[in-house]
Write an enzyme that holds these catalytic residues in place. Structure first.
Site: not given
Ligand SMILES: *Cc1c(COP(=O)(O)O)cnc(C)c1O
Length: 395
Positions: A111, A182, A207-208, A354
């Site tokens: 990400f 992660d 939150y996911k 998705r």
């Molecule tokens: C959803 C997601 C994020 C989001 O980061 P936030 O700091 O919570 O906005 C970061 N890394 C990955 C791999 C994600 O899937």
């Protein structure tokens, strides 16, 4: 306990919610707990709440609940901040553990925020570190003795392709590199065994798949035998050994508490703590087998009825997380027209639709219902309308 447990969630009538991989729905346990907390604790106790309601202990208490879902031992996970911040903390600690090495290894399926945080850290350090971004299939072979830290998101946010945590972590260990996982798209979606895999760090959001609500705090795990050696880069007062001594000099707290920074998000943690009730009596193995069944059904139905779509996710269920993506030249408009028909997924640039599958509240009827609407949208070119082409700030 049998799945699904739709009764545990507020799910709008008629909506098929295939986006729990971005933002989980509201568990019914949350609204009551949160409003009681606001009224009975914040409202009635004010600042006394830090002690009488143990707000100060909340990051560790909730960390233990999250830790159970990802195979972390008691006392090895704490909560707070956002995932991006937790990535920074883990990565800065990891490179500090290997001062003679200058490469941070990640992959192009990561990400972007994780990569951006690495770039920011490297610039800040000014010690000549390099962020090496390789193809997801090349990670294994790229773990060489130049690598200080391997920073990988287990489940690719676009394709859903899943890395094997045990194998990659073993390779990192053999090469003398520090491993950071992660778990943003893993926690609550697939079985994770942090203790078994032996990685030094893991981070993730809540939150996911953990349904903690928009802005819910992130988590960080540090392997207990290395945590005492870490000098935190973000050395806030609540990660201090004795915050209320108000010493002029920072001295890290014992154990994982040194990864705390400042005041915890008490209301968000209260919401998350209540949201985690839905996992009582649920086995992650049942979540996984149901998820594979649902995603396989979805793929076979879509391929039978929507020839315009091309599968972008791995076909083998064991190689996928709990989400499925298809490519289409007009993916954005297709998703907008689906959303208008109450089938909620999301669009990921440049050309993906998705869908997340969350066995806690999604069943086969939802899958079949979603495919019927998707087939209708494509067969009748319903998406081909200017009203489906306008992008909002969030896609
Ligand atoms: C959803 C997601 C994020 C989001 O980061 P936030 O700091 O919570 O906005 C970061 N890394 C990955 C791999 C994600 O899937």
């Amino acid at each position: 306990m049998t799945l699904p447990r739709k009764d545990l969630f507020h799910l709008p009538e008629g909506m098929i919610y295939l986006d729990g991989n971005s933002l989980g729905p509201l568990p019914k346990s949350v609204d009551g707990a949160l409003s009681a907390m606001v009224t009975d604790q914040w409202g009635a106790h004010l600042i006394k709440g830090w002690n009488v309601d143990d707000w100060m202990g909340q990051p560790m208490r909730v960390g233990n609940l999250v830790g159970k879902l990802v195979g972390a031992p008691e006392g090895s996970v704490t909560m707070g901040d956002t995932l991006s911040v937790k990535v920074y903390q883990a990565l800065s600690a990891a490179v500090q553990m290997r001062p003679d090495r200058k490469v941070i290894l990640s992959d192009s399926g990561n990400f972007p925020s994780d990569l951006y945080m690495a770039q920011g850290l490297i610039a800040q350090l000014g010690q000549g570190h390099e962020l090496r971004i390789v193809d997801p299939f090349d990670v294994m072979d790229s773990i060489t003795d130049e690598v200080a830290a391997v920073m990988i998101t287990q489940v690719d946010y676009r394709s859903g392709r899943m890395h094997d945590m045990a194998t990659l972590t073993a390779k990192a260990r053999d090469a003398g590199a520090v491993m950071i996982w992660d778990l943003a798209h893993s926690a609550g979606a697939v079985p994770v065994d942090l203790q078994g895999c032996g990685c030094e760090f893991a981070v993730g959001c809540t939150y996911k798949y953990l349904n903690g609500g928009p802005g819910a705090p992130a988590f960080i795990y540090v392997r207990p035998d290395v945590v005492e050696g870490i000098k935190p880069a973000l050395s806030g007062w609540l990660g201090h050994d004795v915050p209320f001594a108000f010493d002029l000099d920072y001295r890290p707290a014992m154990g994982i508490e040194r990864m705390r920074i400042g005041t915890p998000p008490v209301l968000q943690l209260a919401a998350l703590e209540a949201a985690l009730d839905v996992w009582d009596g649920i086995e992650m193995e049942d979540i996984r087998s149901t998820s594979i069944r649902l995603t396989e059904l979805f793929i076979s139905e879509v391929e039978a009825r929507c020839p315009e779509l091309t599968l972008f996710s791995p076909r083998d269920g064991t190689q996928r997380g709990s989400q499925v993506s298809f490519a289409h030249d007009n993916a954005f408009a297709v998703m907008q027209s689906l959303i208008e028909r109450d089938v909620i997924g999301d669009f990921r640039a440049p050309n993906l639709i998705r869908f997340g599958f969350t066995p806690l509240y999604i069943d086969e009827d939802d899958v079949l219902g979603a495919v019927a609407i998707l087939a209708d949208v494509l067969d009748n070119r319903i998406w081909d309308d200017p009203k489906y082409m306008t992008k909002g700030r969030v896609t």
